[in-house]
Write a protein that holds these residues in place. Structure first.
Motif, PDB file in Angstrom:
ATOM      1  N   GLY A  48     118.764  32.561  50.374  1.00 46.98           N
ATOM      2  CA  GLY A  48     120.119  32.024  49.875  1.00 46.98           C
ATOM      3  C   GLY A  48     120.519  30.480  50.569  1.00 46.98           C
ATOM      4  N   TYR A  49     119.675  29.837  51.288  1.00 44.94           N
ATOM      5  CA  TYR A  49     119.799  28.394  51.726  1.00 44.94           C
ATOM      6  C   TYR A  49     119.802  27.362  50.542  1.00 44.94           C
ATOM      7  CZ  TYR A  49     119.103  30.390  56.180  1.00 44.94           C
ATOM      8  OH  TYR A  49     119.099  31.041  57.502  1.00 44.94           O
ATOM      9  N   ILE A  50     119.074  27.707  49.656  1.00 38.12           N
ATOM     10  CA  ILE A  50     119.103  26.810  48.306  1.00 38.12           C
ATOM     11  C   ILE A  50     119.648  27.840  47.249  1.00 38.12           C
ATOM     12  CG2 ILE A  50     117.580  25.612  46.832  1.00 38.12           C
ATOM     13  CD1 ILE A  50     115.532  25.232  48.946  1.00 38.12           C
ATOM     14  N   LEU A  51     120.872  27.230  46.730  1.00 35.63           N
ATOM     15  CA  LEU A  51     121.414  28.162  45.658  1.00 35.63           C
ATOM     16  C   LEU A  51     120.911  27.509  44.284  1.00 35.63           C
ATOM     17  CD1 LEU A  51     125.206  28.075  47.010  1.00 35.63           C
ATOM     18  CD2 LEU A  51     123.370  29.881  47.034  1.00 35.63           C
ATOM     19  N   GLY A  52     120.438  26.258  43.986  1.00 39.93           N
ATOM     20  CA  GLY A  52     119.848  25.829  42.905  1.00 39.93           C
ATOM     21  C   GLY A  52     119.703  24.617  42.606  1.00 39.93           C
ATOM     22  N   TYR A  53     119.353  23.888  41.533  1.00 42.97           N
ATOM     23  CA  TYR A  53     119.222  22.615  41.312  1.00 42.97           C
ATOM     24  C   TYR A  53     119.895  22.122  40.343  1.00 42.97           C
ATOM     25  CZ  TYR A  53     115.364  23.632  44.463  1.00 42.97           C
ATOM     26  OH  TYR A  53     114.540  23.904  45.682  1.00 42.97           O
TER      27      TYR A  53
END
Length: 232
Positions: A127-132
């Protein structure tokens, strides 16, 4: 003839023994004297963060980690966040250029390509990267005027607030909406092509939301800083 004296036990060292604790960090014990000597003298090894250690002092205490009180179970560079400096470097690079190739990302942060790929997968999974997403130019899309609107609701029950939130979610013209503390209830962020366009939006959109009692508008004269990058 006198009997031969009993042979003395050989003098030597007691084999090293690893005593594991709950974090996978042990103390080594050795004995430099005879086998019949007193208790072995411990050689204490300073613990570092092991694979099984909790990532924060609080989590370590919850897991009964013996090193929690000493604060020795935190990551090297990012105490409290559960990531190390390489993870943080990856996040900084991806915030600056999310389209970077895995090969170039690995070279930038100083790890092998396979390790970089696995770290990105883990950061996404945890969950540190949610999307791009692509960042669009609002001035090329007739949305150059940034406006913040304070909204105060009629306090007639929780149903009004829920209806307001539901209506905000389906209006694409509203970029952000935050419930805040203070003398008003919500702060809305919108964009428009001009003040006249926003005036029409205020009448047809903001005032049409459920339960609106009054509003106050703040048109941005200059965007001094506008970024979504987090400091890591």
């Amino acid at each position: 003839m006198n009997p031969a004296p009993a042979s003395r036990p050989p003098i030597g060292r007691v084999p090293l023994r690893d005593v594991a604790d709950s974090c996978g960090i042990g103390s080594q014990f050795t004995n430099a004297g005879p086998l019949s000597s007193p208790r072995p003298k411990p050689i204490i090894l300073m613990p570092t963060r092991a694979a099984g250690c909790a990532s924060t002092p609080a989590a370590a205490a919850a897991a009964s980690c013996p090193h929690a009180r000493a604060g020795q179970c935190t990551p090297v560079a990012r105490a409290g966040h559960g990531i190390d400096e390489t993870d943080a470097h990856i996040l900084r690079v991806l915030q600056a250029d999310a389209r970077i190739s895995n090969l170039k990302l690995a070279a930038t942060v100083g790890v092998l390509p396979g390790a970089a790929r696995e770290r990105v997968k883990r950061l996404t999974r945890e969950g540190y990267i949610l999307g791009y997403e692509a960042v669009l130019n609002p001035f090329r899309l007739s949305a150059g005027v940034l406006v913040f609107t304070r909204v105060r609701l009629e306090h007639t029950g929780i149903g009004v607030a829920n209806a307001f939130k539901a209506a905000v979610q389906v209006r694409s013209e509203i970029l952000e909406c935050h419930e805040v503390a203070g003398d008003f209830d919500y702060l809305i962020k919108t964009r428009a092509s001009g003040i006249d366009t926003y005036h029409t939006m205020l009448a047809s959109l903001i005032w049409a939301l459920p339960g609106v009692r009054d509003t106050r508008t703040f048109a941005v004269m200059e965007e001094v800083k506008n970024t979504a990058r987090l400091p890591v």
